[in-house]
Design a protein around this motif. Structure first.
Motif, PDB file in Angstrom:
ATOM      1  N   LEU A 241      -9.487   3.334   2.936  1.00  0.00           N
ATOM      2  CA  LEU A 241     -10.903   3.181   2.583  1.00  0.00           C
ATOM      3  C   LEU A 241     -11.734   2.767   3.784  1.00  0.00           C
ATOM      4  O   LEU A 241     -11.355   1.869   4.536  1.00  0.00           O
ATOM      5  CB  LEU A 241     -11.063   2.134   1.474  1.00  0.00           C
TER       6      LEU A 241
ATOM      7  N   TYR B  95      -7.513   3.008  -6.028  1.00  0.00           N
ATOM      8  CA  TYR B  95      -8.060   2.626  -4.734  1.00  0.00           C
ATOM      9  C   TYR B  95      -7.386   1.382  -4.157  1.00  0.00           C
ATOM     10  O   TYR B  95      -7.304   1.233  -2.926  1.00  0.00           O
ATOM     11  CB  TYR B  95      -9.585   2.462  -4.827  1.00  0.00           C
ATOM     12  N   ARG B  96      -6.884   0.505  -5.001  1.00  0.00           N
ATOM     13  CA  ARG B  96      -6.119  -0.633  -4.486  1.00  0.00           C
ATOM     14  C   ARG B  96      -4.840  -0.151  -3.806  1.00  0.00           C
ATOM     15  O   ARG B  96      -4.450  -0.658  -2.745  1.00  0.00           O
ATOM     16  CB  ARG B  96      -5.778  -1.600  -5.627  1.00  0.00           C
TER      17      ARG B  96
ATOM     18  N   LEU C 115     -12.889  -4.888  -3.915  1.00  0.00           N
ATOM     19  CA  LEU C 115     -11.826  -4.386  -3.040  1.00  0.00           C
ATOM     20  C   LEU C 115     -12.429  -4.163  -1.653  1.00  0.00           C
ATOM     21  O   LEU C 115     -13.185  -3.205  -1.448  1.00  0.00           O
ATOM     22  CB  LEU C 115     -11.262  -3.078  -3.598  1.00  0.00           C
TER      23      LEU C 115
ATOM     24  N   GLN D  99      -5.784   1.340  -0.340  1.00  0.00           N
ATOM     25  CA  GLN D  99      -6.802   0.509   0.280  1.00  0.00           C
ATOM     26  C   GLN D  99      -6.927   0.760   1.783  1.00  0.00           C
ATOM     27  O   GLN D  99      -8.031   0.744   2.332  1.00  0.00           O
ATOM     28  CB  GLN D  99      -6.483  -0.971   0.038  1.00  0.00           C
ATOM     29  N   THR D 100      -5.805   1.010   2.468  1.00  0.00           N
ATOM     30  CA  THR D 100      -5.872   1.191   3.923  1.00  0.00           C
ATOM     31  C   THR D 100      -6.623   2.451   4.306  1.00  0.00           C
ATOM     32  O   THR D 100      -7.048   2.599   5.460  1.00  0.00           O
ATOM     33  CB  THR D 100      -4.452   1.244   4.527  1.00  0.00           C
TER      34      THR D 100
ATOM     35  N   SER E 281     -16.155  -0.780   1.155  1.00  0.00           N
ATOM     36  CA  SER E 281     -15.662  -1.673   0.106  1.00  0.00           C
ATOM     37  C   SER E 281     -16.012  -1.094  -1.255  1.00  0.00           C
ATOM     38  O   SER E 281     -16.965  -0.315  -1.389  1.00  0.00           O
ATOM     39  CB  SER E 281     -16.282  -3.065   0.274  1.00  0.00           C
TER      40      SER E 281
ATOM     41  N   GLY F 229     -13.123  -3.026   2.126  1.00  0.00           N
ATOM     42  CA  GLY F 229     -12.737  -1.951   3.020  1.00  0.00           C
ATOM     43  C   GLY F 229     -13.002  -2.347   4.449  1.00  0.00           C
ATOM     44  O   GLY F 229     -13.144  -3.530   4.772  1.00  0.00           O
TER      45      GLY F 229
ATOM     46  N   THR G  36       0.838  -1.192   0.000  1.00  0.00           N
ATOM     47  CA  THR G  36       0.000   0.000   0.000  1.00  0.00           C
ATOM     48  C   THR G  36       0.877   1.246   0.000  1.00  0.00           C
ATOM     49  O   THR G  36       1.841   1.358   0.742  1.00  0.00           O
ATOM     50  CB  THR G  36      -0.907   0.009   1.236  1.00  0.00           C
TER      51      THR G  36
END
Length: 575
Positions: A328, A321-322, A267, A325-326, A331, A269, A22
């Motif tokens: 978010l 967004y990947r 993805l 990700q942390t 999801s 969340g 990330t």
């Protein structure tokens, strides 16, 4: 060309090998969007028509990107692909035959069944001419008057008559145009209990017939055949005053099913409430009935703006967004839909077969044609701002956006967000506008504003980040439909429904109801099947459109709907 495409794919996939780490930010670049469009608009994909080989290549490319970015598969059987079936084409078997007065005619050259025709063997000793096949309402004019046609076949002229065709005073002042479609004439013939229909083109008109698309054509239970005027003349049948004749033959149509594929990546969340970001990746292939190209030579329609641009937007937003990700809360579900060009088939299917909890969807964002940003004109169109109270408040207070924005409230239109709006989900639709190359072979890579696509992506993430951080639910609002962005433009009235183009029902299934429109005011609900409007039986989308042509604003009528096991007669007022 295939080697080039696979090289591009390999480069992109290799660049994603460290995506599990990330990072704090990801910067959109014109080159990243260009690489996606180089693949999606390549000649080897042949315009990405749903059900064709090119669609499959595009789907595999998108799925490969999702996998290597690190998304979880959310399609069928733990894959990225969600299959849906549709009728791709209605074709004709080699068994079609027609003999008139014992003389065999040539298929296609001399005759052709209509797509509404039954599969039938027939032998009509007398096919009776009925002029234009009109029975005028509120008038004594009737082309069937004094003719015994019950149980027999009839010969009907296409179009509406010129005034000089009539000597009867009964025809004076009658506007036949609203009753001149083939559908109208078929319905009227059936009302006179005929068992077969032959159409031909009268003098003064081009003797060609554009056949309907395959989507939801209701197949009748009698043979319906189109006769070429030239063939009639060669048989000694005068197109002006035709005689009756003997007809024997077979009509046999073949419904060809096909499969399209949505591509879906997930993805997770912190919460399982989901934000959906989607775009359709299919286009027109080599053209077809939706093409605006009128040249004689067949050409690939690459669909760079429509909608390789939106698809590239989904891929780059998935990467963004990947890599964040942390950060978010919710999801994310990224979907590339197919079948949009055939009537939002893929998104319509997904809306009925969701692979996430449908009660926990925060909002849906749709990107369709985001590749031609013109900042000095309208800039970026954002539609659907009226579908949530929270959208309205946000956009009313949004200061200094990175790109000029134009807003519209309607949650409906000719793109995939409509399927979600019809399910009570707040939607936003991002769109940089129609242009001269729309649905033409000229919608090519070199005309894309890649710097503009970066600005669009930045704007979409700004909006998405705000709602991801600050809201666990949004208040859905119904909006008035906006005819600027879809719906039949040649009708004086509409009910205000979204038709279901997939369900195999006799009638027209309602997939959504617009707010404050005649259907909602009458009590028509999503899932109802419309089987009659006034005196007009509804079998499919074409008979539905044909019935609406008979009404004007201010008219009232009744709509008969099936709702589960019940049949309801609802009063409608067209406003």
């Amino acid at each position: 060309m295939k080697k080039i495409i696979f090289l591009i794919i390999s480069i992109i996939l290799l660049s994603d090998t460290n995506c599990n780490a990330t990072v704090s930010a990801y910067t959109f670049t014109p080159d990243a969007f260009r690489r996606h469009l180089e693949v999606l608009t390549a000649d080897s994909l042949e315009g990405r028509e749903a059900g064709e080989v090119g669609e499959g290549k595009a789907a595999r490319y998108i799925a490969g990107i999702f996998q290597n970015i690190g998304l979880q598969p959310k399609g069928d059987s733990n894959s990225f692909l969600q299959a849906f079936e549709f009728i791709k084409k209605i074709d004709f078997s080699p068994n079609n035959r027609l003999a008139i007065d014992g003389i065999e005619l040539k298929f296609e050259t001399d005759f052709k069944p209509l797509l509404q025709s039954a599969d039938a063997a027939f032998d009509f000793p007398e096919v009776i001419p009925v002029n234009f096949g009109f029975t005028a309402p509120d008038s004594s004019y009737d082309d069937y008057a004094d003719l015994d046609v019950a149980g027999k076949a009839v010969l009907i002229k296409r179009f509406a008559p010129e005034k000089e065709y009539f000597n009867s005073p009964d025809s004076a002042g009658i506007n036949f145009e609203p009753y001149s479609s083939l559908t109208d004439k078929i319905i009227n013939a059936r009302n006179h209990k005929v068992k077969g229909i032959f159409f031909y083109t009268p003098e003064g008109h081009d003797d060609t017939l554009l056949f309907l698309g395959a989507t939801r054509v209701h197949q009748d239970d009698i043979p319906i055949i189109y006769l070429r005027r030239k063939a009639m003349t060669e048989l000694g049948i005068d197109p002006v005053k035709p005689r009756s004749f003997h007809a024997r033959g077979v009509t046999e149509l073949v419904h060809i099913p096909d499969t399209g594929y949505n591509v879906i990546g997930y993805l997770p969340g912190i919460t399982d409430t989901t934000i959906i970001i989607g775009a359709h990746y299919d286009h027109l292939g080599w053209g077809g009935s939706s093409s605006r190209y009128r040249g004689e030579e067949k050409k690939i329609h690459p669909g760079a703006d429509d909608n390789a641009s939106g698809t590239a937007g989904v891929l780059e937003l998935a990467r963004y967004y990947r890599l964040n990700q942390t950060a978010l809360r919710h999801s994310f579900l990224f979907i590339a839909f197919s079948g949009e060009e055939k009537g939002i088939l893929g998104s319509g299917y997904f809306s009925r077969h969701m692979t996430v909890d449908s009660s926990k969807i925060l909002m849906m964002l749709n990107m369709d044609m985001i590749g031609r940003l013109r900042e000095t004109e309208k800039g970026l169109g954002v539609l659907g701002v009226g579908t949530s109270e929270e959208f309205k408040k946000y956009f009313d207070t949004l200061a200094n956006p990175p790109v000029k924005l134009t807003f519209k409230e309607s949650g409906t239109g000719p793109s995939d967000h409509t399927a979600f709006y019809n399910n009570g989900i707040p939607v936003l639709f991002f769109f940089t506008g129609v242009h001269e190359d729309y649905h033409k072979p000229e919608d090519v890579l070199d005309k894309i504003n890649f710097n503009g696509m970066v600005k669009v992506a930045d704007m979409v993430t700004t909006i998405t980040d705000h709602f991801d951080r600050n809201f666990d639910r949004l208040t859905f609002l119904k909006t008035k439909s906006d005819s600027t962005y879809g719906g039949p433009q040649n009708l004086s009235v509409t009910l205000g429904i979204m038709p279901d183009f997939i369900s195999e029902v006799r009638g027209l299934r309602v997939d959504g109801v617009s707010g404050e429109r005649p259907a909602e005011n009458a009590g028509i609900l999503k899932g109802d099947v419309i089987i009659r409007i006034g005196n007009f039986e509804i079998n499919d989308i074409y008979t539905y459109m044909n019935a609406l042509k008979k009404y004007r604003k201010g008219d009232t009528t009744t709509v008969l709907v099936e709702r589960g096991a019940d049949t309801l007669n609802l009063k409608v007022e067209f406003k």
